[in-house]
Enzyme design. Structure first.
Site, PDB file in Angstrom:
ATOM      1  N   SER A 138       2.232  19.437  23.434  1.00 20.23           N
ATOM      2  CA  SER A 138       2.701  18.136  22.984  1.00 20.23           C
ATOM      3  C   SER A 138       2.749  17.028  23.741  1.00 20.23           C
ATOM      4  CB  SER A 138       4.238  18.763  22.622  1.00 20.23           C
ATOM      5  OG  SER A 138       4.481  19.846  21.697  1.00 20.23           O
ATOM      6  N   HIS A 156       7.663  14.897  26.215  1.00 17.74           N
ATOM      7  CA  HIS A 156       7.287  14.111  24.994  1.00 17.74           C
ATOM      8  C   HIS A 156       7.279  12.642  25.468  1.00 17.74           C
ATOM      9  CE1 HIS A 156       8.583  17.262  22.089  1.00 17.74           C
ATOM     10  NE2 HIS A 156       7.460  17.914  22.840  1.00 17.74           N
TER      11      HIS A 156
END
Length: 395
Positions: A304, A362
């Site tokens: 991610s 993230h």
């Protein structure tokens, strides 16, 4: 990046249960008896604080080595194709352009696929006719799709294949293999070695996590690849690059560096901020409760962080593009809006203490991608020059 629940690690010799997270960490016991006049000191002075320097040095070393290797391989491949397509060396007048090299590489790939088709036909010749036709047709359709794909999609397919292999290993019914995967493909700031900063970028244990990330890598990652391939066409401030047969090595280096930086930032936040805060909070009412602080630091894995970097690059390079949420494909939104929405959601997750996803990773991935949009092209040009490429030329 996803944060799975913690299970006891198993030893690889005989696959017998080893120490769990609770027993792997030193016990936080007072060094002196508790008295009203002299309360114990928590955490103890000899409590081993996990290192942030060693993972940082590992990330810098790995990133440097990866980029130097990518620059060298790109230069070697470009010079090979330039010499094959025209007289002289690639830095002289009349340089063979990137488009000419790409067409030649595609023709070479077609020849290799045709040769492999002949081998497949010979291999299945002893099978029943129906099965032969099924195998050959499937192979032809697959080869045609691969041949007609862009360099961006072919590179993404290669990275997806590596992620698929690791995903398959996670689901092998072997306790020994599971122990190996937990130690080597899941990064835990308190238990694992530095190498899991990199290996966890290719690791997914949940099927949904794997599927969503690979779909995003194929679509958004391919758009980021196009920017890295010719940044000066999308960003007026980006410099032109030297002749380049393929940007695959560059994109792989970008993917790996983005994932490692995202893991590193999450690691530093965990060991330098979250763990001391948890230990301090747990000793307010019960000194022995400090031992419960460490298990609150969860491991993480997934691509991610790298995909957030690809999304940031794509949003800056293609500001008018639109994306759709996988569950609501009928409602496309501008990619910049989607990017800001995801970043805002991660900020809320940090403030609210959500633990399902690694929100710091993230955000670090998004910041890395935004920075790379501006700093990546000149950095890559410098890497190419250091590894033997000529000066950049306008195209």
């Amino acid at each position: 990046m996803l944060r799975p629940s913690i299970r006891p690690f198993l030893s690889l010799s005989g696959c017998t249960p080893a120490r769990s997270l609770h027993t792997s960490l030193p016990r936080l016991r007072p060094r002196i008896p508790f008295t009203e006049s002299r309360p114990p000191r928590y955490p103890p002075a000899d409590f081993p604080t996990p290192s942030a320097l060693r993972p940082t040095l590992f990330a810098l070393g790995l990133g440097t080595a990866t980029y130097l290797a990518a620059g060298t391989l790109t230069n070697v491949e470009t010079e090979k194709w330039t010499e094959r397509l025209g007289p002289g060396s690639w830095w002289r007048a009349g340089v063979v352009g990137d488009d000419v090299i790409k067409r030649a590489r595609r023709l070479e790939l077609a020849k290799k696929l045709n040769a492999s088709l002949s081998h497949v036909v010979a291999t299945v010749s002893s099978l029943p006719t129906t099965i032969q036709q099924l195998v050959v047709r499937t192979y032809v359709v697959t080869c045609e799709a691969y041949l007609n794909s862009s360099d961006a999609h072919r590179t993404a397919i290669g990275i997806i294949a590596a992620n698929t292999l690791v995903f398959a290993l996670w689901h092998m019914p072997s306790p020994c293999l599971q122990a190996f995967m937990m130690r080597n493909f899941m990064h835990h700031p308190l238990l694992n070695g530095n190498w899991t900063l990199a290996t966890s970028v290719f690791s997914h244990k949940s099927g949904a996590h794997f599927l969503f990330n690979m779909i995003a890598l194929y679509s958004i990652g391919s758009s980021a690849f196009e920017y890295l391939e010719r940044p000066h066409l999308f960003n007026p401030d980006a410099p032109a690059h030297p002749p380049e047969a393929s940007s695959s090595y560059h994109f792989f280096s970008f993917y790996l560096a983005a994932g490692v930086v995202a893991s590193l930032v999450s690691h530093i936040v965990s060991v330098r901020f979250r763990l001391p805060k948890l230990i301090a909070a747990s000793t307010v009412t019960s000194p022995l409760a400090a031992a419960r602080a460490a298990p609150a630091i969860l491991p993480s894995l997934g691509a991610s962080g790298a995909i957030y970097s690809c999304l940031a690059v794509t949003a800056l390079a293609f500001p008018d593009a639109k994306v759709s949420i996988i569950f609501l494909p009928m409602f496309p939104v501008p990619i910049s809006t989607g990017m800001l929405g995801l970043v805002g959601l991660d900020i809320i997750g940090i403030l609210r203490g959500w633990k399902l996803f690694d929100h710091w990773a993230h955000l670090a991935g998004a910041a890395f991608g935004a920075s790379y949009y501006w700093l990546g092209p000149p950095l890559w040009n410098e890497v190419r020059k250091v590894t033997g490429a000529p000066a950049a030329v306008s195209s």
